[in-house]
Motif scaffolding. Sequence first.
Motif, short mmCIF file in Angstrom:
data_model
loop_
_atom_site.label_atom_id
_atom_site.label_comp_id
_atom_site.label_asym_id
_atom_site.label_seq_id
_atom_site.Cartn_x
_atom_site.Cartn_y
_atom_site.Cartn_z
N ASP A 171 0.82 -1.21 0.00
CA ASP A 171 0.00 0.00 0.00
C ASP A 171 0.85 1.27 0.00
O ASP A 171 0.33 2.37 0.15
N PHE A 172 2.19 1.13 -0.17
CA PHE A 172 3.06 2.29 -0.23
C PHE A 172 2.77 3.10 -1.49
O PHE A 172 2.37 2.56 -2.51
N SER A 173 3.01 4.41 -1.42
CA SER A 173 2.75 5.26 -2.58
C SER A 173 3.59 4.86 -3.78
O SER A 173 3.10 4.83 -4.92
N THR A 174 4.87 4.51 -3.54
CA THR A 174 5.74 4.09 -4.65
C THR A 174 5.24 2.78 -5.24
O THR A 174 5.23 2.60 -6.47
N SER A 175 4.80 1.86 -4.39
CA SER A 175 4.27 0.58 -4.87
C SER A 175 3.04 0.81 -5.73
O SER A 175 2.87 0.18 -6.79
N GLN A 176 2.17 1.71 -5.30
CA GLN A 176 0.96 1.99 -6.07
C GLN A 176 1.30 2.57 -7.43
O GLN A 176 0.73 2.18 -8.45
N THR A 177 2.26 3.48 -7.46
CA THR A 177 2.66 4.11 -8.72
C THR A 177 3.23 3.08 -9.69
O THR A 177 2.85 3.05 -10.87
N LEU A 178 4.12 2.23 -9.19
CA LEU A 178 4.71 1.20 -10.05
C LEU A 178 3.66 0.17 -10.46
O LEU A 178 3.66 -0.32 -11.60
N ARG A 179 2.76 -0.15 -9.56
CA ARG A 179 1.71 -1.13 -9.85
C ARG A 179 0.81 -0.65 -10.99
O ARG A 179 0.54 -1.40 -11.95
N LEU A 180 0.36 0.58 -10.89
CA LEU A 180 -0.53 1.11 -11.92
C LEU A 180 0.15 1.19 -13.28
O LEU A 180 -0.45 0.89 -14.32
#
Length: 232
Positions: A75-84
Amino acid sequence: HFEPFFVPRESVICEPMFKDELQRVGIDLFNRSPGHGVAWLVATGVVRDYPVEINGFLTRMRADPVRFGEYLGEDFSTSQTLRLELLNSLPLLGTGVVSALQVAHEDIAMPSDWIKVDRLLRGVAHFWWRQHDEEVSERKDGSGKAPLATPRQSRLGAETELSGVELHSCLLGTEVLHRLMFSSLMLHRHTSAGNTMTLNEWVHLNTGIEVGGTDVPMHVQQSVFKVVVEAK
């Protein structure tokens, strides 16, 4: 590419002569602690701080797919960015429920944590639906009907699942697709562990997952079940 708003970080050092060594250290660090690995790769100038470049590098360098999947499910912001960014780049057009999961599984492994799985599958369903919405809009002819995309063959077995715009026409939105993908992956893990489940039992578990508490059409569920269980 899908890149949520963020401010790219600049590298702290730039040592082109040691690029190969820095890459190897970065991948090794990523495979141990993904967040620290990404920070290292950016700080040392191995990759620029853009999601498409970070994902591309990790894919080319064959980062540990288990670690990659676990990190993208966070749920980290960086994880979300890379995930999307990663999910937006997947070629999902013409796939079905199972084959879309297989496409998503090519570079990453689905996490063991179901909450992380849920985040990933919500994204897969969202981009699958968007790609097929665009396909339907672009391919409509004068009669207002869209030609059906050619179904993709599932690599789980010889059976062809319902897929593409044909599947799109049978569902009411991205939310039910997300739920059906989640249920299908649970079924796959359940049967892969040596357990059994009948079609009726699985359909009963899926009761009311469509919009408004209705059910997914039986022929859609039969198609998915056949690929996951009988072709296992």
